[in-house]
Enzyme design. Sequence first.
Site, PDB file in Angstrom:
ATOM      1  N   CYS A  11       0.839  -1.208   0.000  1.00 16.08           N
ATOM      2  CA  CYS A  11       0.000   0.000   0.000  1.00 16.08           C
ATOM      3  C   CYS A  11       0.873   1.257   0.000  1.00 16.08           C
ATOM      4  CB  CYS A  11      -0.917  -0.011   1.213  1.00 16.08           C
ATOM      5  SG  CYS A  11      -2.048   1.389   1.240  1.00 16.08           S
ATOM      6  N   CYS A  48       0.666   4.495   7.010  1.00 16.56           N
ATOM      7  CA  CYS A  48       0.035   4.320   8.329  1.00 16.56           C
ATOM      8  C   CYS A  48       0.983   3.516   9.247  1.00 16.56           C
ATOM      9  CB  CYS A  48      -1.297   3.590   8.189  1.00 16.56           C
ATOM     10  SG  CYS A  48      -2.338   4.290   6.883  1.00 16.56           S
ATOM     11  N   ARG A  52     -18.077  -2.584  17.725  1.00 17.40           N
ATOM     12  CA  ARG A  52     -17.388  -3.856  17.427  1.00 17.40           C
ATOM     13  C   ARG A  52     -16.058  -3.973  18.172  1.00 17.40           C
ATOM     14  NH1 ARG A  52     -17.405  -3.627  12.279  1.00 17.40           N
ATOM     15  NH2 ARG A  52     -19.530  -4.379  12.370  1.00 17.40           N
ATOM     16  N   CYS A 110     -19.897  -5.462   3.337  1.00 16.49           N
ATOM     17  CA  CYS A 110     -19.129  -4.313   3.809  1.00 16.49           C
ATOM     18  C   CYS A 110     -17.846  -4.294   2.996  1.00 16.49           C
ATOM     19  CB  CYS A 110     -18.822  -4.472   5.298  1.00 16.49           C
ATOM     20  SG  CYS A 110     -17.760  -3.157   5.942  1.00 16.49           S
ATOM     21  N   CYS A 144     -19.470   2.689   8.637  1.00 13.98           N
ATOM     22  CA  CYS A 144     -18.720   1.940   9.655  1.00 13.98           C
ATOM     23  C   CYS A 144     -17.422   2.700   9.865  1.00 13.98           C
ATOM     24  CB  CYS A 144     -18.447   0.518   9.168  1.00 13.98           C
ATOM     25  SG  CYS A 144     -17.350  -0.415  10.273  1.00 13.98           S
ATOM     26  N   CYS A 154     -16.935  -8.699   5.043  1.00 17.58           N
ATOM     27  CA  CYS A 154     -16.258  -7.426   4.834  1.00 17.58           C
ATOM     28  C   CYS A 154     -14.999  -7.628   3.999  1.00 17.58           C
ATOM     29  CB  CYS A 154     -15.917  -6.813   6.190  1.00 17.58           C
ATOM     30  SG  CYS A 154     -15.070  -5.235   6.025  1.00 17.58           S
ATOM     31  N   CYS A 188       0.325  -0.191  10.287  1.00 20.16           N
ATOM     32  CA  CYS A 188      -0.171  -1.177   9.319  1.00 20.16           C
ATOM     33  C   CYS A 188       0.918  -2.014   8.659  1.00 20.16           C
ATOM     34  CB  CYS A 188      -1.005  -0.478   8.252  1.00 20.16           C
ATOM     35  SG  CYS A 188      -1.759  -1.660   7.108  1.00 20.16           S
TER      36      CYS A 188
END
Length: 333
Positions: A68, A72, A275, A143, A203, A112, A75
């Site tokens: 990616c 972040c 969640r 999702c 979400c 998801c 991550c």
Amino acid sequence: MNTQPITFFQPIQPTHHTESLWSVEAITALFQLPFADLMYRAQQVHREHFDPNAVQLSTLLSIKTGGCSEDCGYCPQSAFHNAGVENQKMLDVSAVVEAAKAAQHAGADRFCMGAAWREPSAADMASVVEMVKAVRGLGMETCATLGMLNDQQTEQLRAAGLDYYNHNLDTSPEFYGDIISTRDYQDRLDTLERVRKAGMHVCSGGIVGMGENLTQRAGLVAQLANMNPYPESVPINNLVKVEGTPLAETESLDPFDFVRTIAVARITMPTARVRLSAGRQQMSDAIQALCFLAGANSIFYGEQLLTTGNPMVEQDRALLDKLGMYALADKHV
Ligand code: SAM
Ligand code: DTB
Ligand code: SF4
């Protein structure tokens, strides 16, 4: 095809604010309540809106893994870090449908699909649209979490029948720049606004245990709770410390502070599904049970999150049984 959100499990209406907004100070004060008082308040709110013994089960699938372009700090999929994640191009629609069927068979009601993108391309969108239609065709809620979206993309997803879009604020505006430099907070808010405008359920939640202070933790909850309407689904993740990421050595959050975060999310967003998300594999059954008592009423279900582990299905079933809890989907078979 019918593009109305699937609502046979539990009808969800966005909750608009009728009262004044939550200040960071008021939320900080909730965090500072004696534990028993905080839990009591959270339970009162929870029981006003939900069956406290019901839990919604979402299963995750990484449809495109690693490499990616965002940085972040938490991550393992960022190309900026060396976390040993093997990059994988996008899965075929048939592989996604097989995974969704298996998840449904195991008792999940929502599937998801997550992708390690800053934002999807037009070609990516064409495949995701097929995946959403196919999974929805199985009778599961859908999702997706694909990064930032423009107006055309939110419309495409809505037209395909996507029920929820996950896009986390992750932390407070003040702490955000310490964690991510390749996009800013407003980018996240803009995508959430587009998702809402297109008519999908929102979400959005965050990660705690990244070294944020109490005010910053309260700041995340304030951002979420003051959205009007606030998200229908609020994932609270406990940082999974992955070797090779900048946050790998971060000091762990006290588990009771994690439970408090769940309780504060419940009190400030009474009708949201809160969640208990990443970090469950590292948590004892007792702490998970406290999270349910604090108002968590959803989990990620299945042995894998995106690139990291999650409790085994049998282990989760045993825990729910032990607590006399049941999965939402089980009520409808
Ligand atoms: N790339 C898209 C994005 O960032 O919006 C979607 C996938 S991204 C992996 C989804 C979410 O996973 C992130 O927003 C973050 O909240 C969560 N996440 C990623 N790594 C994590 C970790 N190590 N511990 C806890 N949560 C994590
Ligand atoms: C969310 O809030 N947590 C999930 C889901 N939304 C996409 C992701 C957790 C990822 C944990 C790290 C990993 O497995 O790569
Ligand atoms: Fe990319 Fe999402 Fe991971 Fe950030 S959280 S590096 S955007 S996959």
